[in-house]
Design a protein around this motif. Structure first.
Motif, short mmCIF file in Angstrom:
data_model
loop_
_atom_site.label_atom_id
_atom_site.label_comp_id
_atom_site.label_asym_id
_atom_site.label_seq_id
_atom_site.Cartn_x
_atom_site.Cartn_y
_atom_site.Cartn_z
N THR A 69 1.08 -1.27 -0.12
CA THR A 69 0.11 0.28 0.13
C THR A 69 0.72 1.69 -0.23
N PRO A 70 2.10 1.24 0.89
CA PRO A 70 2.51 2.72 1.00
C PRO A 70 3.24 2.77 -0.52
N VAL A 71 3.30 1.97 -1.34
CA VAL A 71 3.87 2.01 -2.60
C VAL A 71 2.77 2.87 -3.49
N PHE A 72 2.13 2.26 -3.62
CA PHE A 72 0.95 3.12 -4.30
C PHE A 72 0.77 3.86 -4.24
N THR A 73 0.69 4.41 -2.38
CA THR A 73 0.36 5.65 -1.82
C THR A 73 1.85 6.49 -2.80
N VAL A 74 3.04 6.16 -2.67
CA VAL A 74 4.15 7.22 -2.85
C VAL A 74 4.01 7.59 -4.67
N ILE A 75 3.16 6.77 -5.59
CA ILE A 75 3.12 7.00 -6.98
C ILE A 75 2.43 7.61 -6.86
N LEU A 76 0.83 8.10 -6.13
CA LEU A 76 -0.60 8.71 -6.50
C LEU A 76 0.48 10.18 -5.58
N SER A 77 1.09 9.96 -4.40
CA SER A 77 1.65 11.25 -4.15
C SER A 77 2.44 11.76 -4.76
N MET A 78 2.96 11.04 -5.48
CA MET A 78 3.83 11.90 -7.24
C MET A 78 2.93 12.42 -8.29
N GLU A 85 4.79 15.47 -5.29
CA GLU A 85 5.68 14.96 -4.96
C GLU A 85 6.71 14.01 -5.27
N LYS A 86 8.23 14.65 -4.74
CA LYS A 86 9.26 14.04 -6.09
C LYS A 86 9.55 12.59 -5.74
N ILE A 87 10.01 12.37 -6.79
CA ILE A 87 10.84 10.66 -6.77
C ILE A 87 11.87 10.48 -7.06
N ASN A 88 12.59 9.63 -6.45
CA ASN A 88 14.59 9.81 -6.45
C ASN A 88 15.39 8.23 -6.89
N ALA A 106 12.37 4.90 -6.77
CA ALA A 106 12.05 3.90 -8.19
C ALA A 106 12.27 2.24 -7.53
N VAL A 107 13.49 2.62 -7.24
CA VAL A 107 14.16 1.08 -6.91
C VAL A 107 13.73 0.44 -6.09
N GLY A 108 13.13 1.41 -5.00
CA GLY A 108 12.33 0.54 -3.77
C GLY A 108 10.68 -0.20 -4.77
N ILE A 109 10.42 0.22 -5.71
CA ILE A 109 8.52 0.57 -6.44
C ILE A 109 9.10 -0.92 -6.76
N ILE A 110 9.96 -1.24 -7.08
CA ILE A 110 10.26 -1.72 -8.58
C ILE A 110 10.61 -3.04 -8.08
N ILE A 111 11.42 -3.43 -6.59
CA ILE A 111 11.28 -4.51 -5.81
C ILE A 111 10.25 -4.78 -4.92
N ALA A 112 9.39 -3.46 -4.80
CA ALA A 112 7.84 -4.73 -4.34
C ALA A 112 7.38 -4.82 -5.63
N GLY A 161 6.47 -11.79 -0.29
CA GLY A 161 6.36 -11.22 1.13
C GLY A 161 7.82 -10.08 1.57
N LEU A 162 8.78 -10.70 1.97
CA LEU A 162 9.59 -10.28 3.40
C LEU A 162 10.18 -9.43 1.66
N ILE A 163 10.48 -9.07 0.19
CA ILE A 163 11.10 -8.09 -0.88
C ILE A 163 10.21 -7.46 -0.91
N ILE A 164 8.55 -7.41 -0.24
CA ILE A 164 7.94 -6.89 -1.35
C ILE A 164 8.17 -4.91 0.97
N ILE A 165 8.46 -6.26 1.74
CA ILE A 165 8.18 -5.60 3.27
C ILE A 165 10.18 -4.16 3.05
N ALA A 166 11.47 -5.42 1.35
CA ALA A 166 11.99 -4.17 1.61
C ALA A 166 12.41 -3.63 0.77
N GLY A 167 11.48 -3.23 -0.42
CA GLY A 167 10.88 -2.53 -1.27
C GLY A 167 9.93 -1.79 -0.28
N VAL A 168 9.19 -1.86 0.19
CA VAL A 168 8.30 -0.62 0.75
C VAL A 168 9.24 0.57 1.74
#
Length: 308
Positions: A107-116, A121-124, A128-134, A281-288
């Motif tokens: 969910t936080p990944v979607f929130t960051v995308i929508l906020s952008m 809000e800016k994305i660095n 971007a890498v975290g989103i891909i990992i998640a 699941g652990l990879i999602i958490i790492a990405g988030v």
């Protein structure tokens, strides 16, 4: 009370809230054996609203608000309670509770995308890498064990769960932008109450009350748990923890929620622990975690949580 004792108590409150929210997927799965999703959410909203009202009255918080904020409350209630819970609860008919717990973490990944997109809000590079990992983790979770289960139903369930996370992200962005001037517990009460009122006609139309007499004592326990502890006490405890802890300190505990769901699913529902799902699941958490610098979770305000 010393500062150390106050922080310890606040950490306990936050941990208990996360525990309640983690177990909620399992409890919903248990009750869905007898009740349809709409009946479940109506009773959950009703019990939760009654309990939150009691808390508000006991704490002496003001209930009055300007009528100009009613449309805001109504929109938030439709998104944050009715749509969110209908999508999430229906998905649990088709997928495991543990898989749902892992997926809700995105969910936080979607929130960051929508906020952008909408809050500029800016994305660095790190985000971007975290989103891909998640997203890679999501593919792992949704592909785990498909050969042993009804793939079409599973895919539909995964789709509904992902839509619920996107819906919650939209809700979060709206909540951040609307800035309704009410205490967190009061705001939660009104949103839950409106969700209950809006969903009740669907219960009557579908004759959902017919399944209530068939509930066992165990299933009633899970239903009351969802209303009192998940929708009521969880939000209350989370708000109390934020009176002492910094948002980032409490936010770290949110990452334990899917772990709680995973453990509860194994103990209560006897779900099998699939390596691919756990790894995903652990990879999602790492990405988030990469998206949210220093493990600061965007859902540190109590109403930003799923769940819920």
């Amino acid at each position: 009370m010393s500062l150390f004792s106050a922080k310890a108590a606040a950490a306990l409150y936050a941990s208990m809230a996360v525990f309640f929210w983690g177990v909620s997927f399992v409890s919903a799965k248990v009750v869905l054996v007898k009740l349809d999703p709409l009946t479940l959410i109506v009773f959950r909203f009703g019990i939760g609203a009654a309990f939150l009202l009691l808390i508000v009255l006991l704490t002496g918080e003001r209930l009055r608000f300007s009528i100009k904020y009613f449309p805001h409350l109504f929109i938030l209630a439709i998104l944050g309670t009715f749509c969110h819970q209908l999508l999430q609860t229906t998905s649990l008919i088709f997928i495991d509770a543990s898989s749902a717990g892992w997926l809700i973490s995105i969910t936080p990944v979607f929130t960051v995308i929508l906020s952008m997109l909408f809050l500029h809000e800016k994305i660095n590079f790190r985000k971007a890498v975290g989103i891909i990992i998640a997203i890679a983790g999501v593919f792992m979770v949704t592909s785990a064990g498909t050969e042993n289960r009804l793939e079409l139903g599973m895919n539909f369930g995964f789709f509904l769960m992902l839509m619920s996370t996107l819906n919650w992200a939209v809700y979060t962005v709206l909540l951040k932008s609307l800035r309704i001037p009410l205490p967190p517990t009061v705001l939660t009460f009104y949103i839950t109450l409106i969700g209950f009122i809006v969903s009740t006609p669907f219960l009557i139309r579908n004759n959902g009350l017919g399944g209530i007499p068939a509930l066992s004592a165990n299933e009633w326990g899970h239903l009351i748990f969802l209303g009192v502890f998940v929708s009521g006490t969880g939000y209350w405890f989370w708000a109390k923890s934020l009176e002492v802890l910094q948002a980032s300190q409490a936010g770290v505990l949110i990452y334990l929620e899917p772990i709680v769901t995973f453990a509860a699913a194994i103990v209560i529902l006897h779900e099998k622990a699939m390596l691919m799902s756990v790894a995903g699941g652990l990879i999602i958490i790492a990405g988030v975690a990469a998206v949210n610098k220093n493990f600061i979770n965007p859902f540190t305000f109590p109403l930003f949580r799923s769940r819920k």
